[in-house]
Every structure is written in C-alpha cells, then in structure tokens.
Scaffold this motif. Structure first.
Motif, short mmCIF file in Angstrom:
data_model
loop_
_atom_site.label_atom_id
_atom_site.label_comp_id
_atom_site.label_asym_id
_atom_site.label_seq_id
_atom_site.Cartn_x
_atom_site.Cartn_y
_atom_site.Cartn_z
N LYS A 185 97.99 -46.48 -64.99
CA LYS A 185 97.42 -46.85 -66.29
C LYS A 185 97.47 -45.68 -67.26
O LYS A 185 97.81 -45.83 -68.43
CB LYS A 185 95.96 -47.32 -66.12
CG LYS A 185 95.80 -48.64 -65.40
CD LYS A 185 94.32 -48.98 -65.29
CE LYS A 185 94.09 -50.25 -64.53
NZ LYS A 185 92.62 -50.54 -64.37
N HIS A 213 100.97 -45.15 -68.57
CA HIS A 213 101.38 -46.13 -69.57
C HIS A 213 100.70 -45.88 -70.91
O HIS A 213 101.29 -46.10 -71.97
CB HIS A 213 101.07 -47.54 -69.08
CG HIS A 213 101.93 -47.99 -67.95
ND1 HIS A 213 103.30 -47.85 -67.95
CD2 HIS A 213 101.63 -48.58 -66.76
CE1 HIS A 213 103.80 -48.33 -66.83
NE2 HIS A 213 102.82 -48.77 -66.09
N ARG A 252 96.39 -46.49 -58.91
CA ARG A 252 96.32 -47.50 -59.97
C ARG A 252 95.92 -46.88 -61.30
O ARG A 252 96.51 -47.18 -62.34
CB ARG A 252 95.31 -48.58 -59.55
CG ARG A 252 95.27 -49.77 -60.50
CD ARG A 252 94.55 -50.94 -59.87
NE ARG A 252 93.17 -50.65 -59.55
CZ ARG A 252 92.67 -50.63 -58.32
NH1 ARG A 252 93.45 -50.85 -57.28
NH2 ARG A 252 91.39 -50.39 -58.11
N GLU A 253 94.94 -45.98 -61.27
CA GLU A 253 94.49 -45.34 -62.50
C GLU A 253 95.55 -44.39 -63.05
O GLU A 253 95.68 -44.23 -64.27
CB GLU A 253 93.18 -44.59 -62.25
CG GLU A 253 91.99 -45.48 -61.96
CD GLU A 253 91.70 -46.43 -63.12
OE1 GLU A 253 91.73 -45.97 -64.28
OE2 GLU A 253 91.46 -47.63 -62.87
#
Length: 218
Positions: free
Chosen positions: A189, A192, A185-186
């Motif tokens: 992020k 992005h 998940r990190e």
C-alpha cells in the motif's frame, strides 16, 4: 546465454527456469577456487528462490550474502508465492541466523523507500532515522547504498524485527508470521501511494501475475 554458450551450466532451485541444468538443494555447498558457496533455499518471494552465502577460509574479509529478492536493505521482496510462515522462516531462521558481520548484497536497490516505510512502522527507532538520513545523502550523491550488513539489518529492517514490540503494535498482530503478513500488505500500500505505477509497470505486473498463475495451475 544458454543459446550463445551451449555448454554453460545453469544452477538454481526453480525448475521453471527452462535453461536449468542442475537443481541445487538447500544447504548444498559449492567450491569455486578458495570461495565456499552455501546454497540457501529462501521461499517467499517465489517458491524456488535461492540465496547464496559466500566465505573464504582464512580471509580477513567478512562473509557475503547474495540475497536476490529475499532480503534487501531495510526491506524484502514482495511475497508472490508461498505463505507468510515460509517467508518468516526464510528471513528469520535461515538468513537471520547468519553471522552479523555478513555483507548483504541484494538484487534491487529500494533502500530509500524501504527506510521511509520502516520509519512509518517504527517512528521512534533511532537506527532507522540515522540510516534514512544516510540513504538520502547517498541518493543525492548518486552512489549505491548496497551492501549493508546483517547486523545492521536487524536494527532497522522491520521484516527482520517482527517480534519487536513497536512492529507488533503497528501491525496489530503478535504471531511473527501474521506480523510479517501485515507488513507485506502495508508495504505494498505504501509503495502504491508513494510511487503510483506507470502503465508499463502495471502491464508488466499483470503479465508476471498471469505467468505465475498459469505455472501454479500446471
């Protein structure tokens, strides 16, 4: 290729590949001349992802792993299907148990951004710092960073280091699969924030997710 070469054999593990002529099983071994190929089912990026471990008897050359999207230099493919537990087993129990001298040939080269994320996860890891400086030089010289070796990956790839204290501390988790879940998940992020996707990339990603969702519903 299947249309151009009707007799072409297409081997793989994902039955959604329309041209697939034979489904491979995990652990199955193929022989191409003197080269042995062991098929390793490594779900996580996709449910039917297969990696290939190659070696040649009595050869001075180290074995090779063609890891596709399962494992890349200092990173791994995005978890599009399956669970974090399955991805952990693919990375650690299957790929992570191969000989450390194994050369890792991945499907994509995202080494620089992977190492920048690895440095965020483990800012005090000297192996990450050294590899990042090396990758930056390679980038400037416009030369590949692939292959690495599995032994090297175990030193700086956070997705193979989910049981290390600094990586656990970064994620706030202790169970390996949960650590991996947070890392994925990190990493998304971080991607992005550092490289905002262009409109065409967003459209392609949406199309991919739409196709995958439709296939899962079937």
């Amino acid at each position: 290729l299947a249309r151009l070469l009707p007799g072409l054999a297409v081997l793989g593990a994902d039955e959604r590949i329309c041209a697939l002529t034979r489904r491979l099983a995990h652990g199955e071994e193929l022989l191409f001349g003197a080269i042995h190929v062991r098929c390793l089912l490594t779900p996580g990026h996709t449910s039917g992802h297969m990696s290939y471990f190659l070696w040649e008897e009595d050869s001075p050359d180290p074995p090779a792993l063609f890891s596709g999207d399962a494992l890349s230099v200092a990173g791994c493919g995005w978890r599009l299907e399956d669970t974090a537990q399955q991805m952990y087993q693919s990375l650690t129990d299957i790929l992570g148990s191969l000989p450390p001298e194994t050369k890792v040939f991945c499907g994509h080269e995202h080494t620089l951004s992977n190492l920048e994320f690895a440095q965020k996860v483990e800012p005090c890891n000297d192996h990450v710092r050294t590899k990042l400086a090396w990758a930056q030089e390679r980038e400037e010289e416009d030369v590949p960073t692939v292959p690495s070796t599995l032994g090297e990956e175990l030193l700086y790839n956070p997705f193979l280091r989910v049981e290390e204290g600094p990586v656990r501390q970064f994620t706030g988790q202790t169970a390996p699969a949960q650590v991996l879940e947070v890392l994925c998940r990190e990493r998304a992020k971080f991607q992005h924030m550092s490289e905002p996707p262009q409109p065409q990339a967003r459209a392609l990603l949406a199309l991919q997710w739409g196709l995958l969702s439709a296939l899962r519903q079937k």
